[in-house]
Enzyme design. Structure first.
Site, PDB file in Angstrom:
ATOM      1  N   ARG A  38       0.824  -1.220   0.000  1.00 44.58           N
ATOM      2  CA  ARG A  38       0.000   0.000   0.000  1.00 44.58           C
ATOM      3  C   ARG A  38       0.855   1.265   0.000  1.00 44.58           C
ATOM      4  NH1 ARG A  38      -4.147  -1.763   4.641  1.00 44.58           N
ATOM      5  NH2 ARG A  38      -5.179  -3.484   3.585  1.00 44.58           N
ATOM      6  N   ARG A  42      -3.542   6.211   0.307  1.00 43.74           N
ATOM      7  CA  ARG A  42      -4.088   7.375   1.004  1.00 43.74           C
ATOM      8  C   ARG A  42      -3.086   8.128   1.859  1.00 43.74           C
ATOM      9  NH1 ARG A  42      -9.020   4.532   3.827  1.00 43.74           N
ATOM     10  NH2 ARG A  42      -7.592   2.768   3.627  1.00 43.74           N
ATOM     11  N   ARG A  51      -7.016  10.998  -7.168  1.00 48.20           N
ATOM     12  CA  ARG A  51      -8.162  10.104  -7.000  1.00 48.20           C
ATOM     13  C   ARG A  51      -9.446  10.852  -6.660  1.00 48.20           C
ATOM     14  NH1 ARG A  51      -8.864   5.361  -4.569  1.00 48.20           N
ATOM     15  NH2 ARG A  51     -11.027   5.989  -4.861  1.00 48.20           N
ATOM     16  N   ASP A  87      -6.731  -3.597  -7.252  1.00 43.44           N
ATOM     17  CA  ASP A  87      -7.417  -4.162  -6.089  1.00 43.44           C
ATOM     18  C   ASP A  87      -7.628  -5.644  -6.346  1.00 43.44           C
ATOM     19  OD1 ASP A  87      -9.126  -3.199  -3.512  1.00 43.44           O
ATOM     20  OD2 ASP A  87     -10.100  -4.902  -4.476  1.00 43.44           O
ATOM     21  N   TYR A 162     -14.615 -13.177   0.311  1.00 46.33           N
ATOM     22  CA  TYR A 162     -15.416 -12.023  -0.110  1.00 46.33           C
ATOM     23  C   TYR A 162     -16.676 -12.472  -0.854  1.00 46.33           C
ATOM     24  CZ  TYR A 162     -12.019  -8.407   1.124  1.00 46.33           C
ATOM     25  OH  TYR A 162     -11.196  -7.552   1.819  1.00 46.33           O
TER      26      TYR A 162
END
Length: 355
Positions: A38, A42, A51, A87, A162
């Site tokens: 990552r 962010r 983004r 992702d 998921y």
């Protein structure tokens, strides 16, 4: 393509003698290479800017945007490898699964998979389904030059969780109920997901990725016996499918201290270690013949600089003598991390390990 032919092609690339790939191959390095899971995300103001107003899955399908985001941490931090911005649910979306990534929640599947009939949702992934990946990686490899690009995919167990749960889960109740209650359906589900995952990794390697990482984010929820019986065959299938390309294969999961040896057995060349197991103990559990990656606690980066360097030194000391160590965090960069702390950490590791 034979493994030897693939390896010859890899040797001819500009990235072959990079510190990162040398460490993955357990060869001598000029310094311990560093990258962060990552690292493009962010924590970077430039990421948040590009983004802004763009949904996560949409951003993964825009080659120019993917290229810019992937390059941002390389420019800022001087890391030894880039990781492709995407992702783990992208290949599922590409084959038509009705899902979205909800801010603050994560991937949410509209129609969770609960029966054999639901298995028909999972068709094979074709390269044309993810043509934007091929385009983006072509752009990236031209920009990166001698810096390797890591491709990645979600592992079958985590994707299955998921799909079965319908979204993130703390206890994976429905997932385990299916695994224990209908082992044949479970095996068929993971086998199909292994094919999809392998196809997604092949697209990335053939486009120019120098290494690949398989993320099994949730597999730490399993016991070793359950992993070996119900998950490992699918992971083996993924790793075997890309073995002939000759690129390093990395395997990472969270909370997998009891599974490290098995994760190595599944076919990884490099085993990722989270922060819960000291690196020297991880060496013992994984056994010979594998490089290791990790394993600073991401939360340490919120401490003062001296404390960060002390903890980083502990990781480096525990990995001393290991013939292949890639410095990383024990999981992804936390969103509120100061980017300067990451830059300083890269500089510290490079300086302290210069050969």
């Amino acid at each position: 393509m034979s493994a030897n032919d693939a390896l010859t092609g890899q040797q001819q690339t500009a990235t072959y003698d990079s510190a990162f790939l040398r460490a993955c191959r357990r060869e001598p390095v000029p310094h311990t290479p560093v990258w962060f899971m990552r690292q493009a995300g962010r924590s970077l103001p430039e990421y948040r800017k590009v983004r802004e107003g763009i949904a996560m899955l949409d951003s993964c399908m825009r080659p120019e945007l993917v290229t810019e985001i992937t390059l941002q941490p390389v420019r800022r931090h001087g890391v030894d490898a880039a990781i492709y911005f995407s992702d783990i649910v992208v290949p599922l979306k590409a084959i038509g699964i009705d899902l979205d990534i909800k801010p603050g929640i994560g991937p949410v599947v509209e129609n969770p998979l609960r029966s054999r009939a639901d298995l028909e949702q999972l068709r094979a992934l074709e390269p044309g389904d993810v043509s934007y990946v091929t385009e983006a990686i072509g752009m990236l490899t031209r920009e990166l030059g001698t810096t390797p690009l890591i491709g990645f995919a979600g592992a079958p167990f985590t994707l299955a969780s998921y799909l079965v749960e319908g979204g993130p889960s703390r206890n994976h109740e429905r997932t385990k109920a299916l695994m224990y209650g209908d082992p044949q359906l479970w095996a068929d589900l993971l086998d199909r997901l292994a094919d999809i995952t392998a196809a997604f990794l092949k697209v990335q390697i053939e486009a120019g990725a120098s290494a690949v990482q398989l993320f099994d984010s949730w597999v730490g929820a399993l016991s070793p016996a359950d992993y070996r019986r119900s998950v490992m065959p699918a992971s083996v299938k993924v790793f075997d499918a890309v073995a002939g390309y000759g690129v390093p294969r990395i395997h990472f999961g969270v909370g997998t201290g009891e599974l490290l040896g098995l994760m190595g057995e599944a076919g990884a060349d490099v085993v990722g270690v989270d922060w819960r197991v000291p690196m020297d103990e991880a060496v013992r559990r994984v056994g010979p013949g594998k490089a290791l990656q990790g394993n600073l606690d991401p939360a340490v980066l919120f401490a003062p600089r001296e404390a960060v360097e002390t903890k980083a030194r502990e990781v480096l000391d525990a990995a001393a003598g290991l013939p292949g160590h890639v410095f990383n965090l024990g999981h992804g960069v936390l969103p509120n991390t100061d980017p300067e702390a990451l830059t300083r950490l890269v500089e510290y590791v490079h300086t302290q390990t210069a050969r």
